[in-house]
Enzyme design. Structure first.
Site, PDB file in Angstrom:
ATOM      1  N   SER A 155      13.123   5.571 -27.285  1.00 20.22           N
ATOM      2  CA  SER A 155      12.412   5.834 -28.539  1.00 20.22           C
ATOM      3  C   SER A 155      12.195   7.335 -28.684  1.00 20.22           C
ATOM      4  CB  SER A 155      11.051   5.122 -28.546  1.00 20.22           C
ATOM      5  OG  SER A 155      10.253   5.558 -29.637  1.00 20.22           O
TER       6      SER A 155
ATOM      7  N   TYR B 223       2.684   4.256 -24.073  1.00 22.19           N
ATOM      8  CA  TYR B 223       3.968   3.859 -24.633  1.00 22.19           C
ATOM      9  C   TYR B 223       4.953   5.024 -24.580  1.00 22.19           C
ATOM     10  CZ  TYR B 223       7.531   2.465 -28.003  1.00 22.19           C
ATOM     11  OH  TYR B 223       8.736   2.179 -28.616  1.00 22.19           O
TER      12      TYR B 223
END
Length: 247
Positions: free
Chosen positions: A142, A155
């Site tokens: 990501s 995250y």
């Protein structure tokens, strides 16, 4: 993609399901791995009904024994894989102090340890395939791994770890003929990653997705299909895909 055999983790929904569907459409035999057996069976049935080859392989990427059992099943039914897509992942957007310990441990387990488990167990079959055919390892990371945002410490750290692992693994397996791609999506719609956000944050995310607009899971799948269909001597080692208006 004809004659290729792919394993996709996190294939029960979102990006994973879209990648599996696209690769099967292109001619690959696909093994679908995730925890939700019912969803995997339905997706596999849809792929088969449309003329593709797919099997459902329920497993938890965090559980080594579960992944090993899945690997044995894939080997028996499809043979050696030559394409592994590590897509399984969780997202939590919570201030660092507010995220319960069990939740950040689970997030790290799935996003990092899950990728390590799957890759370690399937690496021997990838190496065998690479001796005679194009072979790919694609890790879905990501852009959060390189951007610093409040509420995304855990995250983002997990995705930064995945990005590092991809780059280091490429050095280690390049000599075996295995191509490694680190795929870094930006704001993406059509996934379940944001389903557990607090209501106020969910509303904000939905507004951002609409205003950008967000890329969709099938657009990410289209990019994966492109990356793994390059000539054998070409490796797109890092690919970022994001909405044109996202900065």
């Amino acid at each position: 993609m004809t004659n290729r055999v792919a394993l996709i983790t996190g294939a029960a929904s979102g990006i994973g399901a879209a990648i599996a569907t696209r690769l099967a459409h292109e001619g690959a035999a696909v093994a679908l791995l995730a925890r939700r057996a019912d969803r995997l069976e339905k997706l596999a049935a849809r792929i088969v009904e449309s003329g593709g080859t797919a099997i459902a392989v329920p497993a938890d990427v965090v559980d080594e024994e579960s992944v090993a059992a899945a690997a044995a099943q894939v080997q028996e039914r499809l043979g050696d894989i030559d394409l592994l897509v590590n897509n399984a992942g969780l997202m939590k957007v919570v201030p660092f102090e507010a995220l319960p310990a069990e939740q950040w441990r689970r997030l790290i387990d799935v996003n990092v340890n899950g990728m390590i488990n799957v890759t370690r167990i399937f690496l021997p079959t990838l190496k065998r395939s690479a001796a005679t055919k194009t072979t790919d390892l694609v890790n879905v990371s990501s852009i959060a791994g390189e951007r610093f945002m409040a509420g995304m410490a855990t995250y983002g750290a997990s995705k930064a770890a995945l990005t590092y692992l991809s780059r280091a693994l490429r050095i280690e397996v390049a000599g075996d003929g295995i191509r490694v791609t680190n795929l870094e999506p930006g704001m993406t719609g059509g996934t379940e990653l944001a389903d557990e956000f607090p209501a106020d944050l969910q509303a904000m995310v939905d507004e951002i997705r609409t205003s950008l607009p967000a890329i969709q899971a099938d657009e990410v799948a289209d990019l994966v299909a492109y990356v793994v269909s390059r000539p054998r001597n070409v490796n797109l080692s890092r690919v970022v895909i994001q909405p044109a208006k996202e900065i």
